[in-house]
Design a protein around this motif. Structure first.
Motif, PDB file in Angstrom:
ATOM      1  N   HIS A  50       0.846  -1.206   0.000  1.00 41.84           N
ATOM      2  CA  HIS A  50       0.000   0.000   0.000  1.00 41.84           C
ATOM      3  C   HIS A  50       0.874   1.246   0.000  1.00 41.84           C
ATOM      4  O   HIS A  50       1.280   1.739   1.057  1.00 41.84           O
ATOM      5  CB  HIS A  50      -0.941   0.008   1.211  1.00 41.84           C
ATOM      6  N   HIS A  52       1.824   5.042  -2.543  1.00 40.74           N
ATOM      7  CA  HIS A  52       1.309   5.948  -3.575  1.00 40.74           C
ATOM      8  C   HIS A  52       2.462   6.612  -4.310  1.00 40.74           C
ATOM      9  O   HIS A  52       3.444   6.996  -3.678  1.00 40.74           O
ATOM     10  CB  HIS A  52       0.449   7.050  -2.951  1.00 40.74           C
ATOM     11  N   LYS A 168      -9.348  -1.057  -5.651  1.00 43.14           N
ATOM     12  CA  LYS A 168      -9.180  -0.170  -4.503  1.00 43.14           C
ATOM     13  C   LYS A 168     -10.460   0.625  -4.385  1.00 43.14           C
ATOM     14  O   LYS A 168     -10.806   1.387  -5.287  1.00 43.14           O
ATOM     15  CB  LYS A 168      -7.986   0.760  -4.712  1.00 43.14           C
ATOM     16  N   HIS A 229      -5.847   0.179   6.218  1.00 45.96           N
ATOM     17  CA  HIS A 229      -5.694   1.092   7.366  1.00 45.96           C
ATOM     18  C   HIS A 229      -6.274   0.485   8.649  1.00 45.96           C
ATOM     19  O   HIS A 229      -6.872   1.190   9.485  1.00 45.96           O
ATOM     20  CB  HIS A 229      -6.333   2.466   7.094  1.00 45.96           C
ATOM     21  N   ASP A 283       2.039   3.437   3.221  1.00 45.94           N
ATOM     22  CA  ASP A 283       1.106   4.464   2.729  1.00 45.94           C
ATOM     23  C   ASP A 283       1.880   5.763   2.479  1.00 45.94           C
ATOM     24  O   ASP A 283       1.400   6.863   2.772  1.00 45.94           O
ATOM     25  CB  ASP A 283      -0.031   4.688   3.754  1.00 45.94           C
TER      26      ASP A 283
HETATM   27 ZN   LIG Z   1      -3.287   5.135   0.869  1.00 49.37          ZN
END
Ligand SMILES: [Zn+2]
Length: 340
Positions: A50, A52, A168, A229, A283
């Protein structure tokens, strides 16, 4: 004479069967889909599940890929990708959804230049008060939304031929809104046709277990679901409960500032023999269009530099570490229809 309606039904049935057969073929080959095409699940290697590359928080109403320049993003991000590749990472799962900066051609270029596998997604993001949802998310049924996502899986995204490797989605925290429920239903329907795993930005446990119930009602097994999360849920018993149902529990906020908490959580999960359902990531990243030089980009190294050494000190073996960073991602992202 066959009626138009039953003809259409049989065509739909046939295409569902063809699609299911295709999905079975993927499952037999144990395939994972990256932005440069399918790979064998065994080639996934150490994966950050996970992260970005780019996120644009402007909102669906003003969304416009012209807001970033590929060359600027590549110049900024490539060194971070190379850094994590040199640390032994082989795969990055990019969790930026459509209407938040999912740019699959950019991801493909970065994958080739960094020599990392990168995986992209289909689906819609319903969190943040539904700011990132396009109009059709409110007007269409779950089947119509699923048809859009399935089309991306079958034909590629926006005419590029690049296919998503998972879904997602995102839901509001707490009891699910009608729109969030619909997104989860659409994800279930897409899963049953494609075998794509459903990663849902969720947070605390209430929403997670509601999502799992919706999936079950649609006939989808909890092991097709990643509770994203999950670290926002502070009761470790909820993580254990989800893991024992077969859900993937994603503790994906690793940073230099929270290593002791992660070590504690993982030590407990190991003691409870639940490590085989746990996923880890940062993340991190987040080139933000509209900010000077993309803002404060966060690299992907805390796990390698801080968390793994700390876990080893606590007695985690190579097998435990490989379970968390290689085996679980491989299992979670292998394309496979998982029915109840
Ligand atoms: Zn994220």
């Amino acid at each position: 004479m066959i009626s138009r309606r039953s003809f259409l039904q049989s065509v739909t049935l046939l295409s569902a069967t063809t699609s299911a057969l295709a999905a079975n073929k993927w499952a037999q080959q144990r395939t994972i889909m990256t932005v440069t095409g399918p790979i064998s699940a065994n080639d996934l290697g150490t994966a950050l599940i996970h992260e970005h590359i780019l996120v644009d928080f402007i909102g669906a109403a003003q969304y416009n890929p012209q807001r970033w320049n590929d060359e600027d993003v590549i110049k900024k991000v490539l060194p971070f990708l190379k850094e994590v590749k040199n640390a032994g990472c082989k795969t990055i799962v990019d969790c930026t959804p459509n209407f938040l900066g999912r740019d699959v051609l950019l991801l493909q270029r970065l994958s080739k230049e960094s020599e990392l596998h990168i995986i992209t997604n289909t689906g819609y993001y319903g969190g943040s008060d539904e700011k990132f949802l396009p109009p059709q998310a409110f007007t269409e049924t779950s089947s119509e939304l699923a048809a859009r996502w399935i089309a991306e899986w079958e034909n590629g995204i926006d005419g590029t031929g690049i296919k998503p490797g998972f879904m997602k989605i995102s839901v509001n925290p707490g009891t699910l809104s009608k729109v969030s429920q619909k997104l989860v239903e659409a994800a279930a329907k897409t899963h049953l046709r494609s075998g794509l795993t459903i990663a849902s930005h969720t947070g605390p446990a209430i929403a997670a277990f509601e999502e799992i119930e919706i999936l079950k009602k649609q006939g989808v097994s909890p092991d097709a679901f990643i509770w994203v999360h999950a670290q926002s849920e502070k009761d470790p018993n909820q993580h254990l409960k989800a893991a024992r149902m077969g859900t993937w529990v994603s503790l994906d906020g690793v940073s230099d500032s929270n290593i002791p908490q992660y070590v504690d959580s993982l030590t407990l999960l190991k003691k409870e023999r639940a490590l085989h359902r746990i996923l880890l990531s940062h993340d991190a990243g987040w080139y933000e269009p509209g900010k000077p030089d993309g803002g404060n980009f966060r690299g992907y190294m805390s796990l390698f530099k801080q968390l793994i050494p700390a876990l080893r000190e606590k007695g985690f073996t190579n097998k435990d570490i490989d379970q968390l960073l290689i085996e679980n991602p491989k299992e979670a992202f292998t394309i496979k229809i998982r029915k109840l």
